[in-house]
Write a protein that holds these residues in place. Sequence first.
Motif, short mmCIF file in Angstrom:
data_model
loop_
_atom_site.label_atom_id
_atom_site.label_comp_id
_atom_site.label_asym_id
_atom_site.label_seq_id
_atom_site.Cartn_x
_atom_site.Cartn_y
_atom_site.Cartn_z
N CYS A 67 0.91 -1.25 -0.01
CA CYS A 67 -0.03 -0.10 -0.24
C CYS A 67 0.86 1.43 0.00
N PRO A 68 1.47 1.46 -1.02
CA PRO A 68 2.54 2.62 -0.97
C PRO A 68 2.06 4.15 -0.94
N GLU A 69 0.61 4.03 -0.94
CA GLU A 69 0.01 5.38 -0.70
C GLU A 69 -0.06 5.90 0.74
N ILE A 70 0.13 4.66 1.69
CA ILE A 70 -0.17 4.88 3.21
C ILE A 70 1.52 5.48 3.69
N ALA A 71 1.12 6.49 4.49
CA ALA A 71 2.58 7.14 5.02
C ALA A 71 2.57 6.49 6.39
N VAL A 72 3.81 5.84 6.50
CA VAL A 72 3.82 5.05 7.70
C VAL A 72 5.06 6.07 8.57
N LEU A 73 4.59 6.10 10.12
CA LEU A 73 5.31 6.59 11.23
C LEU A 73 5.55 5.60 12.14
N LEU A 74 6.72 5.66 12.57
CA LEU A 74 7.30 4.84 13.51
C LEU A 74 7.12 5.29 15.03
N LEU A 75 6.50 4.59 15.92
CA LEU A 75 6.63 5.16 17.44
C LEU A 75 7.83 4.40 18.13
N VAL A 76 8.85 5.11 18.55
CA VAL A 76 10.02 4.57 19.27
C VAL A 76 10.31 5.30 20.55
N ASP A 77 10.91 4.63 21.49
CA ASP A 77 11.25 4.78 22.73
C ASP A 77 11.92 6.19 22.69
N GLU A 78 13.03 6.38 21.99
CA GLU A 78 13.98 7.53 21.76
C GLU A 78 14.13 7.88 20.55
N LEU A 79 14.55 8.93 20.14
CA LEU A 79 14.84 9.45 18.85
C LEU A 79 16.18 9.36 18.51
N SER A 80 17.01 8.06 18.65
CA SER A 80 18.56 8.01 18.27
C SER A 80 18.76 8.05 16.87
N ASP A 81 19.86 7.99 16.74
CA ASP A 81 20.30 8.16 15.10
C ASP A 81 19.86 6.70 14.50
N MET A 82 20.04 5.62 15.42
CA MET A 82 19.91 4.24 15.15
C MET A 82 18.52 4.01 14.50
N GLU A 83 17.51 4.66 15.44
CA GLU A 83 16.16 4.57 15.26
C GLU A 83 15.75 5.03 13.81
N ARG A 84 16.39 6.45 13.49
CA ARG A 84 16.04 7.07 12.27
C ARG A 84 16.41 6.31 11.17
N ARG A 85 17.66 5.69 11.43
CA ARG A 85 18.26 4.95 10.11
C ARG A 85 17.22 4.01 9.81
N LEU A 86 16.83 3.00 11.03
CA LEU A 86 16.06 1.89 10.95
C LEU A 86 14.81 2.26 10.17
#
Length: 111
Positions: free
Chosen positions: A73-92
């Motif tokens: 479903c490429p039309e759906i924008a996905v946002l991820l909930l994370v415990d902290e906004l680390s560089d690793m989380e952003r990369r993943l």
Amino acid sequence: MIKVMLADDHALVRAGLNSYLKSDPSLQVVGEADDGEDALQLCEMLHPDVAILDAHMPGVSGLASAQIIRKRCPEIAVLLLVDELSDMERRLAQESGAKGCISKNISQAEL
């Protein structure tokens, strides 16, 4: 109106996000899932504009779900909930195809 689907394995987190989102009249929560597999099914059924997924749910994680949702479903924008906004989380998140990350510590105004 922007249709939103929420997925988190913690009911309290989902309820809090739902409450935050309902306070904005331009947003409508159209579905909630407690795991990545249900999130995939809801996205395919409901076609929300945005899917907010816990990045690290047990079973099918939000990271894995994001990759599948972006393919199916490429039309759906996905946002991820994370415990902290680390560089690793952003990369993943970027590697999964998500549009971005949201910290679970975010305020209602920031959301």
